[in-house]
Motif scaffolding. Sequence first.
Motif, PDB file in Angstrom:
ATOM      1  N   PHE A   1      36.790  29.340  41.935  1.00  0.00           N
ATOM      2  CA  PHE A   1      36.529  27.935  41.623  1.00  0.00           C
ATOM      3  C   PHE A   1      37.831  27.195  41.334  1.00  0.00           C
ATOM      4  O   PHE A   1      38.048  26.074  41.809  1.00  0.00           O
ATOM      5  CB  PHE A   1      35.566  27.861  40.420  1.00  0.00           C
ATOM      6  CG  PHE A   1      35.253  26.470  39.994  1.00  0.00           C
ATOM      7  CD1 PHE A   1      34.382  25.679  40.734  1.00  0.00           C
ATOM      8  CD2 PHE A   1      35.848  25.943  38.848  1.00  0.00           C
ATOM      9  CE1 PHE A   1      34.099  24.384  40.336  1.00  0.00           C
ATOM     10  CE2 PHE A   1      35.565  24.652  38.458  1.00  0.00           C
ATOM     11  CZ  PHE A   1      34.686  23.869  39.191  1.00  0.00           C
ATOM     12  N   VAL A   2      38.711  27.836  40.563  1.00  0.00           N
ATOM     13  CA  VAL A   2      39.993  27.202  40.231  1.00  0.00           C
ATOM     14  C   VAL A   2      40.841  27.005  41.491  1.00  0.00           C
ATOM     15  O   VAL A   2      41.482  25.964  41.685  1.00  0.00           O
ATOM     16  CB  VAL A   2      40.739  28.053  39.183  1.00  0.00           C
ATOM     17  CG1 VAL A   2      42.161  27.541  38.996  1.00  0.00           C
ATOM     18  CG2 VAL A   2      39.990  28.029  37.852  1.00  0.00           C
ATOM     19  N   ASN A   3      40.839  28.001  42.395  1.00  0.00           N
ATOM     20  CA  ASN A   3      41.622  27.869  43.641  1.00  0.00           C
ATOM     21  C   ASN A   3      41.110  26.726  44.512  1.00  0.00           C
ATOM     22  O   ASN A   3      41.890  25.974  45.098  1.00  0.00           O
ATOM     23  CB  ASN A   3      41.572  29.182  44.427  1.00  0.00           C
ATOM     24  CG  ASN A   3      42.364  30.293  43.758  1.00  0.00           C
ATOM     25  OD1 ASN A   3      43.310  30.015  43.011  1.00  0.00           O
ATOM     26  ND2 ASN A   3      41.972  31.534  43.986  1.00  0.00           N
ATOM     27  N   LYS A   4      39.788  26.607  44.626  1.00  0.00           N
ATOM     28  CA  LYS A   4      39.227  25.510  45.413  1.00  0.00           C
ATOM     29  C   LYS A   4      39.610  24.168  44.826  1.00  0.00           C
ATOM     30  O   LYS A   4      39.964  23.236  45.540  1.00  0.00           O
ATOM     31  CB  LYS A   4      37.705  25.645  45.466  1.00  0.00           C
ATOM     32  CG  LYS A   4      37.225  26.742  46.396  1.00  0.00           C
ATOM     33  CD  LYS A   4      35.703  26.785  46.425  1.00  0.00           C
ATOM     34  CE  LYS A   4      35.222  27.918  47.346  1.00  0.00           C
ATOM     35  NZ  LYS A   4      33.734  27.996  47.373  1.00  0.00           N
TER      36      LYS A   4
ATOM     37  N   VAL B   1      29.245  42.465  35.078  1.00  0.00           N
ATOM     38  CA  VAL B   1      29.001  41.033  34.903  1.00  0.00           C
ATOM     39  C   VAL B   1      30.284  40.306  34.564  1.00  0.00           C
ATOM     40  O   VAL B   1      30.560  39.205  35.052  1.00  0.00           O
ATOM     41  CB  VAL B   1      27.927  40.833  33.806  1.00  0.00           C
ATOM     42  CG1 VAL B   1      27.782  39.350  33.465  1.00  0.00           C
ATOM     43  CG2 VAL B   1      26.595  41.413  34.264  1.00  0.00           C
ATOM     44  N   TYR B   2      31.120  40.914  33.746  1.00  0.00           N
ATOM     45  CA  TYR B   2      32.379  40.293  33.345  1.00  0.00           C
ATOM     46  C   TYR B   2      33.295  40.104  34.551  1.00  0.00           C
ATOM     47  O   TYR B   2      33.933  39.048  34.736  1.00  0.00           O
ATOM     48  CB  TYR B   2      33.039  41.174  32.268  1.00  0.00           C
ATOM     49  CG  TYR B   2      34.365  40.649  31.797  1.00  0.00           C
ATOM     50  CD1 TYR B   2      34.418  39.556  30.924  1.00  0.00           C
ATOM     51  CD2 TYR B   2      35.543  41.256  32.200  1.00  0.00           C
ATOM     52  CE1 TYR B   2      35.637  39.080  30.489  1.00  0.00           C
ATOM     53  CE2 TYR B   2      36.766  40.791  31.772  1.00  0.00           C
ATOM     54  CZ  TYR B   2      36.819  39.702  30.913  1.00  0.00           C
ATOM     55  OH  TYR B   2      38.028  39.226  30.478  1.00  0.00           O
ATOM     56  N   LEU B   3      33.364  41.126  35.445  1.00  0.00           N
ATOM     57  CA  LEU B   3      34.218  41.011  36.639  1.00  0.00           C
ATOM     58  C   LEU B   3      33.726  39.926  37.584  1.00  0.00           C
ATOM     59  O   LEU B   3      34.508  39.160  38.159  1.00  0.00           O
ATOM     60  CB  LEU B   3      34.272  42.360  37.370  1.00  0.00           C
ATOM     61  CG  LEU B   3      35.080  43.467  36.677  1.00  0.00           C
ATOM     62  CD1 LEU B   3      34.895  44.787  37.434  1.00  0.00           C
ATOM     63  CD2 LEU B   3      36.562  43.096  36.609  1.00  0.00           C
ATOM     64  N   LYS B   4      32.418  39.840  37.777  1.00  0.00           N
ATOM     65  CA  LYS B   4      31.865  38.817  38.647  1.00  0.00           C
ATOM     66  C   LYS B   4      32.157  37.422  38.125  1.00  0.00           C
ATOM     67  O   LYS B   4      32.505  36.514  38.881  1.00  0.00           O
ATOM     68  CB  LYS B   4      30.357  39.015  38.794  1.00  0.00           C
ATOM     69  CG  LYS B   4      29.988  40.189  39.689  1.00  0.00           C
ATOM     70  CD  LYS B   4      28.489  40.254  39.888  1.00  0.00           C
ATOM     71  CE  LYS B   4      28.152  41.413  40.829  1.00  0.00           C
ATOM     72  NZ  LYS B   4      26.683  41.495  41.064  1.00  0.00           N
ATOM     73  N   ILE B   5      32.036  37.261  36.819  1.00  0.00           N
ATOM     74  CA  ILE B   5      32.328  35.948  36.230  1.00  0.00           C
ATOM     75  C   ILE B   5      33.787  35.590  36.435  1.00  0.00           C
ATOM     76  O   ILE B   5      34.143  34.453  36.774  1.00  0.00           O
ATOM     77  CB  ILE B   5      31.941  35.941  34.731  1.00  0.00           C
ATOM     78  CG1 ILE B   5      30.421  36.053  34.588  1.00  0.00           C
ATOM     79  CG2 ILE B   5      32.449  34.700  34.040  1.00  0.00           C
ATOM     80  CD1 ILE B   5      29.949  36.264  33.164  1.00  0.00           C
ATOM     81  N   ASN B   6      34.693  36.570  36.252  1.00  0.00           N
ATOM     82  CA  ASN B   6      36.122  36.296  36.446  1.00  0.00           C
ATOM     83  C   ASN B   6      36.436  35.918  37.897  1.00  0.00           C
ATOM     84  O   ASN B   6      37.211  34.994  38.175  1.00  0.00           O
ATOM     85  CB  ASN B   6      36.943  37.525  36.044  1.00  0.00           C
ATOM     86  CG  ASN B   6      37.041  37.673  34.536  1.00  0.00           C
ATOM     87  OD1 ASN B   6      36.867  36.695  33.806  1.00  0.00           O
ATOM     88  ND2 ASN B   6      37.317  38.874  34.044  1.00  0.00           N
ATOM     89  N   LEU B   7      35.814  36.659  38.855  1.00  0.00           N
ATOM     90  CA  LEU B   7      36.050  36.336  40.271  1.00  0.00           C
ATOM     91  C   LEU B   7      35.554  34.940  40.615  1.00  0.00           C
ATOM     92  O   LEU B   7      36.212  34.188  41.348  1.00  0.00           O
ATOM     93  CB  LEU B   7      35.358  37.387  41.156  1.00  0.00           C
ATOM     94  CG  LEU B   7      35.973  38.791  41.149  1.00  0.00           C
ATOM     95  CD1 LEU B   7      35.084  39.746  41.941  1.00  0.00           C
ATOM     96  CD2 LEU B   7      37.392  38.775  41.740  1.00  0.00           C
ATOM     97  N   PHE B   8      34.402  34.564  40.076  1.00  0.00           N
ATOM     98  CA  PHE B   8      33.863  33.242  40.329  1.00  0.00           C
ATOM     99  C   PHE B   8      34.782  32.162  39.769  1.00  0.00           C
ATOM    100  O   PHE B   8      35.048  31.140  40.408  1.00  0.00           O
ATOM    101  CB  PHE B   8      32.468  33.146  39.722  1.00  0.00           C
ATOM    102  CG  PHE B   8      31.879  31.769  39.796  1.00  0.00           C
ATOM    103  CD1 PHE B   8      31.380  31.285  41.009  1.00  0.00           C
ATOM    104  CD2 PHE B   8      31.837  30.965  38.674  1.00  0.00           C
ATOM    105  CE1 PHE B   8      30.853  30.010  41.078  1.00  0.00           C
ATOM    106  CE2 PHE B   8      31.317  29.690  38.742  1.00  0.00           C
ATOM    107  CZ  PHE B   8      30.813  29.206  39.953  1.00  0.00           C
TER     108      PHE B   8
END
Length: 271
Positions: free
Chosen positions: A44-47, A33-40
Motif C-alpha cells: 500500500f505504501v509503495n503504491k 496474520v502478522y506477516l500478511k498485514i506487513n506485506l499489505f
Amino acid sequence: MYSNKETEHLLSAVDIVWLTLKKWFNLYIFCCVYLKINLFLVSFVNKRCCIMESNQAHSSMEVETVSSEAKVLPPKPKFEALKPHEMSDGQVQFRKVNVPPHRYTPLKKAWMDIYNPIYEQMKIDLRMNLKARRVELKTRADTPDISNLQKCADFVHAFMLGFDVIDAIALLRLDELYIESFEIKDVKTLRGDHLSRAIGRLSGKGGKTKFAIENASKTRIVIADTKIHILGSFANIKIARDSLCSLILGSPAGKVYSKLRAVTARLAERF
C-alpha cells in the motif's frame, strides 16, 4: 488394565501435550496474520509513493508546457528554390553527344531547327565541336530546371539516330517518351539474302509497312541497316516492337496488319 492413579497420570500428560500444541498453533496463526498485514502495508505504501511521484511529474510537465507556450517562437525561414547551377556547388553540368559521319551533313542543314528550341525554350547552351565532331550542351545561370539538360541531350541523340527534328522535338515537351534500339540479330540470326528480305519486310513497298505500324502504334520507327530505333511511350513501343519482331521471324504483312487492328481497337476501348 491400568489403575485409577495411572489413568489420571496419563490424562494429565495428554492434557499438557494438548495445551502446548494449542499454544504453538495459536502462535503460528498469529505470525502468519502478522506477516500478511506487513506485506499489505508495504504494498500500500509503495503504491501511494508511485501515485505521488507520477502526480508530481505530471504537474512539472504541465508547468513546462505552459512555459514553452508562453515563449514567442521565431518565424520560419523561407528559402528560395535552388537554381541548377547552385545544386552542384556552382559547377556547370555538361552533356556531349557524338555525331556519326552519315549525320554530319543533315546536322548542318537542320542546325537552326535544333538550336532555337534548346537555347531559347530550354535555356541550355549548345555548340558544335568541329574538331571532336560532337555536340556539347551545358547549363546556364537562368536554366529553370536541371532536367532540361538531359532532355536536350536525348533530343540531339534522337536526331543523330535518324529521327526527324519534328518527331524528336517531342522529347522536349513530353516526359513519358523513350527511345528503344535493337538489332535484327537480337531477334533471329539471319545472313545474306535472308537478312535483306527481312529488312524489306520491315519497311514494305515504299515504306508502307513501316508507316502502317507507326500510325497504328503512335510511334516513330527508324530502320538503319540492321539496327531499328523506336520512339514513343512504353506501351506503344511494346506494340511496335512485337509487330517488327513478327515480321523479322517471317510473318506476312497481312497477318501483322490484322494483329495491329485488334490491338488498336483494344486500346481505343480502354481510353
